[in-house]
Design an enzyme around this catalytic site. Sequence first.
Site, PDB file in Angstrom:
ATOM      1  N   ASP A  62       0.851  -1.193   0.000  1.00  0.00           N
ATOM      2  CA  ASP A  62       0.000   0.000   0.000  1.00  0.00           C
ATOM      3  C   ASP A  62       0.882   1.236   0.000  1.00  0.00           C
ATOM      4  OD1 ASP A  62      -2.878   1.116   0.619  1.00  0.00           O
ATOM      5  OD2 ASP A  62      -1.455   2.273   1.838  1.00  0.00           O
ATOM      6  N   TYR A  98       2.937   9.853  -0.122  1.00  0.00           N
ATOM      7  CA  TYR A  98       4.001   9.295   0.718  1.00  0.00           C
ATOM      8  C   TYR A  98       5.391   9.507   0.104  1.00  0.00           C
ATOM      9  CZ  TYR A  98      -0.044   6.677   2.582  1.00  0.00           C
ATOM     10  OH  TYR A  98      -1.255   6.314   3.084  1.00  0.00           O
ATOM     11  N   LYS A 112      -2.573   5.916  -4.283  1.00  0.00           N
ATOM     12  CA  LYS A 112      -3.700   6.836  -4.052  1.00  0.00           C
ATOM     13  C   LYS A 112      -3.477   8.177  -4.745  1.00  0.00           C
ATOM     14  CE  LYS A 112      -3.825   4.719   0.493  1.00  0.00           C
ATOM     15  NZ  LYS A 112      -2.428   4.597   0.882  1.00  0.00           N
ATOM     16  N   HIS A 133      -7.727   9.543  -2.210  1.00  0.00           N
ATOM     17  CA  HIS A 133      -7.131   9.505  -0.859  1.00  0.00           C
ATOM     18  C   HIS A 133      -8.033  10.123   0.217  1.00  0.00           C
ATOM     19  CE1 HIS A 133      -2.845   9.278   1.026  1.00  0.00           C
ATOM     20  NE2 HIS A 133      -3.749   9.099   1.955  1.00  0.00           N
TER      21      HIS A 133
HETATM   22  N1  LIG Z   1      -5.521   6.081   3.496  1.00  0.00           N
HETATM   23  C1  LIG Z   1      -5.000   6.843   4.430  1.00  0.00           C
HETATM   24  O1  LIG Z   1      -5.395   8.017   4.619  1.00  0.00           O
HETATM   25  C2  LIG Z   1      -3.928   6.283   5.321  1.00  0.00           C
HETATM   26  C3  LIG Z   1      -3.570   6.960   6.506  1.00  0.00           C
HETATM   27  C4  LIG Z   1      -2.585   6.408   7.313  1.00  0.00           C
HETATM   28  C5  LIG Z   1      -1.973   5.216   6.951  1.00  0.00           C
HETATM   29  N2  LIG Z   1      -2.336   4.582   5.787  1.00  0.00           N
HETATM   30  C6  LIG Z   1      -1.663   3.324   5.357  1.00  0.00           C
HETATM   31  O2  LIG Z   1      -1.680   2.395   6.433  1.00  0.00           O
HETATM   32  C7  LIG Z   1      -0.356   1.969   6.725  1.00  0.00           C
HETATM   33  C8  LIG Z   1      -0.224   1.650   8.199  1.00  0.00           C
HETATM   34  O3  LIG Z   1      -0.518   2.777   8.995  1.00  0.00           O
HETATM   35  P1  LIG Z   1       0.575   3.488   9.941  1.00  0.00           P
HETATM   36  O4  LIG Z   1       1.930   3.222   9.461  1.00  0.00           O
HETATM   37  O5  LIG Z   1       0.161   4.898  10.045  1.00  0.00           O
HETATM   38  O6  LIG Z   1       0.300   2.814  11.360  1.00  0.00           O
HETATM   39  P2  LIG Z   1       0.473   1.331  11.970  1.00  0.00           P
HETATM   40  O7  LIG Z   1       0.757   0.339  10.925  1.00  0.00           O
HETATM   41  O8  LIG Z   1      -0.673   1.153  12.891  1.00  0.00           O
HETATM   42  O9  LIG Z   1       1.750   1.502  12.909  1.00  0.00           O
HETATM   43  C9  LIG Z   1       3.035   1.737  12.403  1.00  0.00           C
HETATM   44  C10 LIG Z   1       3.957   2.000  13.602  1.00  0.00           C
HETATM   45  O10 LIG Z   1       4.076   0.836  14.409  1.00  0.00           O
HETATM   46  C11 LIG Z   1       5.441   0.435  14.514  1.00  0.00           C
HETATM   47  N3  LIG Z   1       5.437  -1.030  14.410  1.00  0.00           N
HETATM   48  C12 LIG Z   1       5.123  -1.794  13.330  1.00  0.00           C
HETATM   49  N4  LIG Z   1       5.179  -3.104  13.627  1.00  0.00           N
HETATM   50  C13 LIG Z   1       5.541  -3.189  14.931  1.00  0.00           C
HETATM   51  C14 LIG Z   1       5.771  -4.269  15.796  1.00  0.00           C
HETATM   52  N5  LIG Z   1       5.625  -5.514  15.396  1.00  0.00           N
HETATM   53  N6  LIG Z   1       6.132  -3.987  17.084  1.00  0.00           N
HETATM   54  C15 LIG Z   1       6.268  -2.704  17.502  1.00  0.00           C
HETATM   55  N7  LIG Z   1       6.072  -1.635  16.724  1.00  0.00           N
HETATM   56  C16 LIG Z   1       5.707  -1.870  15.434  1.00  0.00           C
HETATM   57  C17 LIG Z   1       6.161   1.114  13.372  1.00  0.00           C
HETATM   58  O11 LIG Z   1       7.478   1.489  13.707  1.00  0.00           O
HETATM   59  P3  LIG Z   1       8.780   0.916  12.940  1.00  0.00           P
HETATM   60  O12 LIG Z   1       8.712   1.372  11.514  1.00  0.00           O
HETATM   61  O13 LIG Z   1       9.909   1.524  13.709  1.00  0.00           O
HETATM   62  O14 LIG Z   1       8.716  -0.585  13.086  1.00  0.00           O
HETATM   63  C18 LIG Z   1       5.329   2.404  13.185  1.00  0.00           C
HETATM   64  O15 LIG Z   1       5.776   3.388  14.094  1.00  0.00           O
HETATM   65  C19 LIG Z   1       0.513   3.140   6.240  1.00  0.00           C
HETATM   66  O16 LIG Z   1       1.831   2.755   6.060  1.00  0.00           O
HETATM   67  C20 LIG Z   1      -0.206   3.513   4.957  1.00  0.00           C
HETATM   68  O17 LIG Z   1       0.162   2.623   3.920  1.00  0.00           O
HETATM   69  C21 LIG Z   1      -3.312   5.082   4.990  1.00  0.00           C
END
Ligand SMILES: NC(=O)c1ccc[n+]([C@@H]2O[C@H](COP(=O)([O-])OP(=O)(O)OC[C@H]3O[C@@H](n4cnc5c(N)ncnc54)[C@H](OP(=O)(O)O)[C@@H]3O)[C@@H](O)[C@H]2O)c1
Length: 285
Positions: free
Chosen positions: A51, A56, A81, A114
């Site tokens: 994704d 990004y 997106k 988006h």
């Molecule tokens: N459509 C939208 O508007 C929208 C908005 C936000 C996000 N997204 C998508 O959703 C994806 C995920 O969301 P997100 O990155 O915001 O949040 P998330 O996946 O809930 O959390 C990511 C965070 O958790 C940490 N992490 C990941 N795996 C871990 C583990 N096993 N143990 C401990 N910490 C861990 C990561 O740090 P490290 O990197 O240091 O491991 C990072 O700080 C994004 O990358 C994006 O592709 C879409």
Amino acid sequence: MACGGADGCPVVPLRNGRGVPVLGLGTSHRGGYSHDAVVHALRQCGIRHIDTAKRYGCESLLQKAIKESGVKREDLWITTKLWHSDYGYENTKKACMESCERLGVEYLDLYLIHWPDTHVPGKSNQEVRAETWRAMEELYEKGVCRSIGVSNFLISHLEQLQEDCAVTPHVNQVEYHPFQRPQELVDYCRSREIVFEGYCPLAKGEALTHPSIVQLAKKYGRTPAQICIRWSIQNGIVTIPKSTRAERIQENCKVFDFTITQDDVEILNGMHDGRHVSWDPSLIV
Ligand SMILES: NC(=O)c1ccc[n+]([C@@H]2O[C@H](COP(=O)([O-])OP(=O)(O)OC[C@H]3O[C@@H](n4cnc5c(N)ncnc54)[C@H](OP(=O)(O)O)[C@@H]3O)[C@@H](O)[C@H]2O)c1
């Protein structure tokens, strides 16, 4: 369900006959991008769903990682997106081709609008979304986008779009984690055969220290991240955790060899407190 890589990762069927792997890898401008982690995800963890978004800024970097991984294009599901600066009929088509070029692909598996907010002076949000969607439909008809959808759309936005569209979105990608479980929206999407995809499954890490989640992790001999990801999947939600660290991606993929009991799913379901970790809800009108 067919298998979508990542050791038994099932594929969720879309209305158009395509199938999206239920577990994908998130990427984003927040928290950095790691080339090695993406290559590891593809090569070692069996990740077949990525994704990303123009916003990004890592589409070109992903092209390099995908190439290096050796995974064939046809074995991958790539979502990107459209950012609001590109909304409108002509801009949307141009932005899509530019994303394809940066990603080094001839087609996208899924292209999403988006945000529902359009920021175009002198035009209503509904009008701009409708024009933008017409271009998305054209990209879909031409096969440049094999599926099309939206992100951060509430029921009101989906209802409005329904008035203006020929193709109902295949997917709505929305924030979804134990503190944010918008069940009414999930039910609405399901009733229209719109696949619900959840982002921020770990609540950006906030969920990983919550005592109830830590306790469940101990009970199952898993990590808090695995509990959150497995819970999303058991609730039928396509999920895209992000990590820049290879060992965490590996951990996040090991979620297909255990099951959370329904009682424990209910405990996690009961943790919804409405908080958003990704955006300020007042930004969406
Ligand atoms: N459509 C939208 O508007 C929208 C908005 C936000 C996000 N997204 C998508 O959703 C994806 C995920 O969301 P997100 O990155 O915001 O949040 P998330 O996946 O809930 O959390 C990511 C965070 O958790 C940490 N992490 C990941 N795996 C871990 C583990 N096993 N143990 C401990 N910490 C861990 C990561 O740090 P490290 O990197 O240091 O491991 C990072 O700080 C994004 O990358 C994006 O592709 C879409």
